[in-house]
Motif scaffolding. Sequence first.
Motif, PDB file in Angstrom:
ATOM      1  N   ALA A  58     -11.644   7.530  -2.589  1.00  0.00           N
ATOM      2  CA  ALA A  58     -12.470   8.680  -2.961  1.00  0.00           C
ATOM      3  C   ALA A  58     -13.887   8.531  -2.409  1.00  0.00           C
ATOM      4  CB  ALA A  58     -12.504   8.840  -4.480  1.00  0.00           C
ATOM      5  N   ALA A  59     -14.350   7.288  -2.328  1.00  0.00           N
ATOM      6  CA  ALA A  59     -15.688   7.043  -1.786  1.00  0.00           C
ATOM      7  C   ALA A  59     -15.688   7.096  -0.265  1.00  0.00           C
ATOM      8  CB  ALA A  59     -16.212   5.688  -2.264  1.00  0.00           C
ATOM      9  N   ARG A  60     -14.637   6.520   0.360  1.00  0.00           N
ATOM     10  CA  ARG A  60     -14.516   6.558   1.812  1.00  0.00           C
ATOM     11  C   ARG A  60     -13.109   6.147   2.196  1.00  0.00           C
ATOM     12  NH1 ARG A  60     -18.097   3.210   6.360  1.00  0.00           N
ATOM     13  NH2 ARG A  60     -17.159   4.219   8.193  1.00  0.00           N
ATOM     14  N   LEU A  61     -12.386   7.033   2.848  1.00  0.00           N
ATOM     15  CA  LEU A  61     -10.986   6.767   3.169  1.00  0.00           C
ATOM     16  C   LEU A  61     -10.841   5.576   4.100  1.00  0.00           C
ATOM     17  CD1 LEU A  61      -8.037   7.516   2.850  1.00  0.00           C
ATOM     18  CD2 LEU A  61      -8.313   9.156   4.723  1.00  0.00           C
ATOM     19  N   THR A  62     -11.771   5.357   5.016  1.00  0.00           N
ATOM     20  CA  THR A  62     -11.705   4.200   5.905  1.00  0.00           C
ATOM     21  C   THR A  62     -11.575   2.906   5.110  1.00  0.00           C
ATOM     22  OG1 THR A  62     -12.817   5.154   7.824  1.00  0.00           O
ATOM     23  CG2 THR A  62     -13.125   2.800   7.476  1.00  0.00           C
ATOM     24  N   VAL A  63     -12.256   2.832   3.976  1.00  0.00           N
ATOM     25  CA  VAL A  63     -12.196   1.622   3.143  1.00  0.00           C
ATOM     26  C   VAL A  63     -10.901   1.586   2.344  1.00  0.00           C
ATOM     27  CG1 VAL A  63     -13.315   0.322   1.296  1.00  0.00           C
ATOM     28  CG2 VAL A  63     -14.701   1.473   3.035  1.00  0.00           C
ATOM     29  N   GLY A  64     -10.570   2.697   1.677  1.00  0.00           N
ATOM     30  CA  GLY A  64      -9.350   2.721   0.874  1.00  0.00           C
ATOM     31  C   GLY A  64      -8.112   2.469   1.710  1.00  0.00           C
ATOM     32  N   LEU A  65      -7.988   3.161   2.838  1.00  0.00           N
ATOM     33  CA  LEU A  65      -6.834   2.976   3.698  1.00  0.00           C
ATOM     34  C   LEU A  65      -6.842   1.580   4.308  1.00  0.00           C
ATOM     35  CD1 LEU A  65      -4.373   4.513   4.876  1.00  0.00           C
ATOM     36  CD2 LEU A  65      -5.763   4.926   6.893  1.00  0.00           C
ATOM     37  N   GLY A  66      -8.030   1.053   4.612  1.00  0.00           N
ATOM     38  CA  GLY A  66      -8.122  -0.301   5.147  1.00  0.00           C
ATOM     39  C   GLY A  66      -7.586  -1.335   4.173  1.00  0.00           C
ATOM     40  N   VAL A  67      -7.899  -1.174   2.887  1.00  0.00           N
ATOM     41  CA  VAL A  67      -7.375  -2.090   1.871  1.00  0.00           C
ATOM     42  C   VAL A  67      -5.858  -1.936   1.764  1.00  0.00           C
ATOM     43  CG1 VAL A  67      -7.388  -2.668  -0.591  1.00  0.00           C
ATOM     44  CG2 VAL A  67      -9.535  -2.169   0.592  1.00  0.00           C
ATOM     45  N   SER A  68      -5.369  -0.706   1.839  1.00  0.00           N
ATOM     46  CA  SER A  68      -3.931  -0.463   1.768  1.00  0.00           C
ATOM     47  C   SER A  68      -3.212  -1.120   2.944  1.00  0.00           C
ATOM     48  CB  SER A  68      -3.656   1.044   1.758  1.00  0.00           C
ATOM     49  OG  SER A  68      -2.277   1.315   1.667  1.00  0.00           O
ATOM     50  N   VAL A  69      -3.757  -0.991   4.148  1.00  0.00           N
ATOM     51  CA  VAL A  69      -3.141  -1.606   5.329  1.00  0.00           C
ATOM     52  C   VAL A  69      -3.184  -3.125   5.230  1.00  0.00           C
ATOM     53  CG1 VAL A  69      -3.435  -1.946   7.819  1.00  0.00           C
ATOM     54  CG2 VAL A  69      -3.525   0.360   6.853  1.00  0.00           C
ATOM     55  N   HIS A  70      -4.290  -3.665   4.757  1.00  0.00           N
ATOM     56  CA  HIS A  70      -4.381  -5.120   4.585  1.00  0.00           C
ATOM     57  C   HIS A  70      -3.327  -5.601   3.588  1.00  0.00           C
ATOM     58  CE1 HIS A  70      -6.228  -9.107   4.172  1.00  0.00           C
ATOM     59  NE2 HIS A  70      -6.052  -8.956   2.875  1.00  0.00           N
ATOM     60  N   THR A  71      -3.171  -4.894   2.490  1.00  0.00           N
ATOM     61  CA  THR A  71      -2.169  -5.259   1.486  1.00  0.00           C
ATOM     62  C   THR A  71      -0.768  -5.182   2.079  1.00  0.00           C
ATOM     63  OG1 THR A  71      -3.612  -4.409  -0.262  1.00  0.00           O
ATOM     64  CG2 THR A  71      -1.300  -4.723  -0.824  1.00  0.00           C
ATOM     65  N   LEU A  72      -0.507  -4.144   2.871  1.00  0.00           N
ATOM     66  CA  LEU A  72       0.772  -4.005   3.570  1.00  0.00           C
ATOM     67  C   LEU A  72       1.007  -5.182   4.503  1.00  0.00           C
ATOM     68  CD1 LEU A  72       3.193  -2.052   4.396  1.00  0.00           C
ATOM     69  CD2 LEU A  72       1.653  -1.230   6.186  1.00  0.00           C
ATOM     70  N   SER A  73      -0.040  -5.629   5.190  1.00  0.00           N
ATOM     71  CA  SER A  73       0.077  -6.718   6.154  1.00  0.00           C
ATOM     72  C   SER A  73       0.385  -8.057   5.493  1.00  0.00           C
ATOM     73  CB  SER A  73      -1.221  -6.840   6.963  1.00  0.00           C
ATOM     74  OG  SER A  73      -1.541  -5.618   7.590  1.00  0.00           O
ATOM     75  N   CYS A  74       0.018  -8.195   4.235  1.00  0.00           N
ATOM     76  CA  CYS A  74       0.287  -9.439   3.501  1.00  0.00           C
ATOM     77  C   CYS A  74       1.677  -9.457   2.865  1.00  0.00           C
ATOM     78  CB  CYS A  74      -0.761  -9.639   2.405  1.00  0.00           C
ATOM     79  SG  CYS A  74      -2.453  -9.835   2.993  1.00  0.00           S
ATOM     80  N   HIS A  75       2.318  -8.306   2.788  1.00  0.00           N
ATOM     81  CA  HIS A  75       3.555  -8.163   2.036  1.00  0.00           C
ATOM     82  C   HIS A  75       4.672  -9.061   2.568  1.00  0.00           C
ATOM     83  CE1 HIS A  75       7.309  -6.307   0.592  1.00  0.00           C
ATOM     84  NE2 HIS A  75       6.605  -5.822  -0.404  1.00  0.00           N
ATOM     85  N   ALA A  76       4.862  -9.079   3.886  1.00  0.00           N
ATOM     86  CA  ALA A  76       5.974  -9.844   4.462  1.00  0.00           C
ATOM     87  C   ALA A  76       5.887 -11.315   4.096  1.00  0.00           C
ATOM     88  CB  ALA A  76       5.983  -9.673   5.981  1.00  0.00           C
ATOM     89  N   LEU A  77       4.719 -11.905   4.284  1.00  0.00           N
ATOM     90  CA  LEU A  77       4.559 -13.324   3.984  1.00  0.00           C
ATOM     91  C   LEU A  77       4.694 -13.594   2.487  1.00  0.00           C
ATOM     92  CD1 LEU A  77       3.929 -16.100   5.242  1.00  0.00           C
ATOM     93  CD2 LEU A  77       1.532 -15.675   4.728  1.00  0.00           C
ATOM     94  N   ALA A  78       4.095 -12.722   1.671  1.00  0.00           N
ATOM     95  CA  ALA A  78       4.104 -12.931   0.220  1.00  0.00           C
ATOM     96  C   ALA A  78       5.515 -12.853  -0.361  1.00  0.00           C
ATOM     97  CB  ALA A  78       3.195 -11.916  -0.456  1.00  0.00           C
ATOM     98  N   HIS A  79       6.366 -12.004   0.206  1.00  0.00           N
ATOM     99  CA  HIS A  79       7.685 -11.764  -0.383  1.00  0.00           C
ATOM    100  C   HIS A  79       8.831 -12.430   0.377  1.00  0.00           C
ATOM    101  CE1 HIS A  79       6.471  -8.849  -3.493  1.00  0.00           C
ATOM    102  NE2 HIS A  79       5.520  -8.530  -2.643  1.00  0.00           N
ATOM    103  N   PHE A  80       8.632 -12.768   1.651  1.00  0.00           N
ATOM    104  CA  PHE A  80       9.727 -13.317   2.451  1.00  0.00           C
ATOM    105  C   PHE A  80       9.381 -14.655   3.096  1.00  0.00           C
ATOM    106  CE2 PHE A  80      10.448  -8.778   2.208  1.00  0.00           C
ATOM    107  CZ  PHE A  80      11.810  -8.678   1.970  1.00  0.00           C
ATOM    108  N   GLY A  81       8.131 -15.083   2.998  1.00  0.00           N
ATOM    109  CA  GLY A  81       7.744 -16.352   3.585  1.00  0.00           C
ATOM    110  C   GLY A  81       8.221 -17.534   2.761  1.00  0.00           C
ATOM    111  N   THR A  82       8.251 -18.703   3.388  1.00  0.00           N
ATOM    112  CA  THR A  82       8.590 -19.923   2.654  1.00  0.00           C
ATOM    113  C   THR A  82       7.406 -20.333   1.777  1.00  0.00           C
ATOM    114  OG1 THR A  82       7.726 -21.390   4.370  1.00  0.00           O
ATOM    115  CG2 THR A  82      10.035 -20.664   4.588  1.00  0.00           C
TER     116      THR A  82
END
Length: 393
Positions: A88-112
């Motif tokens: 709501a304050a700035r989509l560049t920041v909100g979407l950036g956090v969402s993409v970063h969280t998405l990027s961590c998902h594979a390692l967090a859920h499927f990594g050793t």
Amino acid sequence: MTDHGAPQPVDRTLPTDEARDLLALARDIAQREIAPTAADEEDAGVFPRELFALLSEAGLLGLPYSVEYGGGDQPYEVYLQVLEELAAARLTVGLGVSVHTLSCHALAHFGTKQQRLEHLPRMLGGGLLGAYCLSEPASGSDAGSLRTRAVRDGADGDWVVEGTKAWITHGGIADFYTLMARTGGEGPRGISAFLVPGDAPGLSAAAPEKKMGMKGSPTAQVHFDGVRLGDDRRIGDEGQGFTIALAALDSGRLGIAACAIGVAQAALDAAAAYAGERRQFGRPIGDFQGLRFLLADMATQVEAGRALYLAAARLRDAGRPFSRQAAMAKLFCTDAAMKVTTDAVQVLGGYGYTADFPVERYMREAKVLQIVEGTNQIQRMVIGRHLLGPESR
């Protein structure tokens, strides 16, 4: 006297005092550090990297992940509401956090366990910024046909990656890339997942795309020219990459839905405030029934979208299937954001079409949310499959 157009506080139900404190922290950062410079920095195309460092220090870059690895152990229901405040304050920041969280998902859920211990703490709380590499110039919606290839080289089992990814948020500035590459035959079963450091030799980025909105968020092609990765950089089993990608996207779509409602809420607040201040025919334009009905419809869309993404998040938090509901939330919330921001421009009339007010920026930004992480046509296909079974039937 009626307080015309005053933004109404969002009624949020949060499960714990800690969650309420996190949301208050996010709102404070949004209002104090993000919103005041959002318009100028977007117009100038400035990416606010220092804000992401601040969010990392505040513990807001790893909210839905385990505290064992530096995360916040928060339910998705809480994380998404924090995301909405930032967007709501700035989509560049909100979407950036969402993409970063998405990027961590594979390692967090499927990594050793070893991989998670080695990499996740810095990814979640060490100031690093991630990017997600699935789409390619010739494979967007048809992600299973991707051509970027990783082949084994040498007795030590290293991988060498060749190919180009497209439409990568944070392309060229990310500290790590979660990469989907072909390691086997054609189709989804030949794809594997890798964690690529941002400074890997042979990795480069093209100039950022010139976009109609979100000019502060770099979107670029990323080239892999002989990038060498140890086998310890492979996430999950060989051939499991497409499954890993889809699992991440189910959660990521909820992030996009929350960002969309954040943008829509900001547009609604701006339109309501203007309707209370702008006077025509001797009274505020908010006194006219036609405009009140328009604002009422906008508010209803925002509330309905928020309820839908939170309902999907609660299914996820309960460990229940939520893929269909995630697709529904992404579809409805982003369509609602497009409608609400367009109507907000209409409420402001000619002023809404100028950059002196933020609603034209909200409208331009809302459009991309109907496209990223699966177009809304793809969401309809996903929902239809859940309802009726495979298309082949």
